[in-house]
Design a protein around this motif. Structure first.
Motif, short mmCIF file in Angstrom:
data_model
loop_
_atom_site.label_atom_id
_atom_site.label_comp_id
_atom_site.label_asym_id
_atom_site.label_seq_id
_atom_site.Cartn_x
_atom_site.Cartn_y
_atom_site.Cartn_z
N THR A 1 49.49 106.67 44.65
CA THR A 1 48.20 107.17 45.14
C THR A 1 47.68 108.33 44.30
O THR A 1 48.46 109.18 43.85
N GLU B 1 47.84 105.91 52.01
CA GLU B 1 47.83 106.07 50.56
C GLU B 1 47.15 104.83 49.97
O GLU B 1 47.73 103.74 49.95
N VAL C 1 54.31 109.09 42.52
CA VAL C 1 54.08 110.24 41.64
C VAL C 1 53.59 109.76 40.26
O VAL C 1 54.05 110.21 39.22
N SER D 1 49.18 113.29 43.16
CA SER D 1 50.33 112.97 44.02
C SER D 1 51.46 113.96 43.75
O SER D 1 52.09 114.48 44.67
N LYS E 1 58.49 106.16 54.63
CA LYS E 1 57.72 105.14 53.94
C LYS E 1 57.87 103.72 54.50
O LYS E 1 57.04 102.87 54.25
N ASP F 1 49.93 102.38 51.30
CA ASP F 1 51.33 102.82 51.40
C ASP F 1 51.38 103.93 52.46
O ASP F 1 51.44 105.12 52.14
N GLU G 1 46.13 102.39 47.26
CA GLU G 1 46.77 102.13 45.96
C GLU G 1 46.38 100.76 45.41
O GLU G 1 46.26 99.79 46.16
N GLU H 1 59.46 106.70 39.49
CA GLU H 1 59.97 106.53 40.86
C GLU H 1 59.50 105.16 41.34
O GLU H 1 58.31 104.85 41.29
O1 DO4 Z 1 58.04 110.26 46.47
C1 DO4 Z 1 57.10 110.13 47.17
C2 DO4 Z 1 56.22 108.97 47.26
C3 DO4 Z 1 55.14 108.98 46.25
C4 DO4 Z 1 54.08 107.96 46.53
O2 DO4 Z 1 54.18 107.11 47.38
C5 DO4 Z 1 52.86 107.99 45.72
O3 DO4 Z 1 52.72 108.82 44.80
O4 DO4 Z 1 51.99 107.15 45.98
#
Ligand code: DO4
Ligand code: MG
Length: 284
Positions: free
Chosen positions: A251, A138, A79, A84, A177, A159, A140, A109
């Motif tokens: 992401t 995802e 996030v 996201s 995850k 991810d 990243e 987070e």
């Molecule tokens: O809380 C969820 C995961 C958020 C995430 O992996 C991201 O924003 O890339």
């Protein structure tokens, strides 16, 4: 400057990426582990001192690139992009408020993603869970951090996530995850770029199915809400990483809600200052 881990014949080696088709084998320079470079005060300067013309040149096509990681744990921030936050709030019911709050909170987070030995490298599978119905990659930027928490380099990461499991209840996040082949890194590590330079990079993803593109999207690294040093600092708070760590930075590209991955889809994640990480999707 880019460094890679690769398999050549029976041994695992470390190389300098000379151009799009050639690797310089760093073994004769006494470099056999990525960590020996990543732990240097200035990794790019250390490599700059090596007499490159004395190193064996190996065609990239003759080696198997491996995930550019040795013993580091992989963690992930979430996030960190507005896209996201919005996507997660839409997919969830009573958890939506948590995403809204964490986006603007001081503390980011950050969750555990993978042990090094479980990470998929270029060309290896990325997984979708057989008990999940809605699965996405995802794309990243990953920070490669040394044991002091300093940024030694950057690589591309995936991810992989199960959105239906995550959306059902935030407490299911580790299952959404962290599972077999849920993390991919590569194709190599870019050294010597500043945060300001990296924030100009573009992250692109394309997904091919049966030879046609079924999704493509892009974002700019500059859209990450938090600074890299802030993310690294939070990861290293009250923690020790004697081998360093890799931190995925979140992401900013989320396919629309009708999209889910299928087995044999090909994911290609390209980060402009790094290169392209390509994997094939498998059900796990
Ligand atoms: O809380 C969820 C995961 C958020 C995430 O992996 C991201 O924003 O890339
Ligand atoms: Mg993520």
């Amino acid at each position: 400057m880019k460094i890679c881990r690769f398999q050549h014949r029976d041994s695992i080696r470390v190389g300098l990426v000379a151009d799009h088709s050639t690797i310089l084998d760093l073994t004769p320079a006494g470099i056999t582990r990525l960590s020996s470079i990543l732990e240097e005060e200035n990794p790019a300067a250390r490599l700059g001192k090596i007499e490159q013309e004395k190193l064996p040149r190996i065609p990239l096509a003759q080696v198997q690139l491996l995930a550019p990681i040795e013993q580091q744990e992989v963690w992930a921030a979430g996030v960190t992009y507005l896209r996201s936050k919005t996507a997660r709030m839409e997919e969830s019911d009573f958890s939506a408020n948590a995403y809204d709050k964490v986006y603007s909170a001081d503390r980011p987070e950050i969750f555990f993603k993978s042990l090094a030995e479980k990470v998929s490298g270029p060309g290896q599978p990325v997984g979708i869970r057989k008990d999940a119905k809605w699965n996405v990659p995802e794309p990243e930027l990953a920070l490669v951090l040394n044991s002091k928490g300093g940024i030694a380099g950057y690589t591309a990461g995936n991810d992989m996530s199960s959105r239906d499991i995550e959306g059902e209840n935030l407490l299911y996040l580790p299952q959404a995850k962290v599972y077999k082949h849920s993390c991919a890194l590569g194709p190599w590590i870019t050294l010597g770029a500043t945060e300001a330079e990296v924030r100009e990079w573009i992250i692109r993803i394309s997904i091919q199915r049966d030879g046609s593109a079924v999704f493509s999207g892009e974002t700019s690294v500059g859209r990450i809400k938090r600074s890299f040093t802030d993310l690294a600092h939070y990861l290293f708070r009250s923690q020790e990483f004697p081998h360093g760590a890799v931190l995925l930075t979140g992401t900013g590209v989320v396919p629309d809600d009708t999209f889910t991955l299928r087995t044999n889809d090909i994911t290609e994640i390209e980060i402009s200052g790094i290169g392209t990480l390509k994997n094939t999707v498998a059900v796990v």
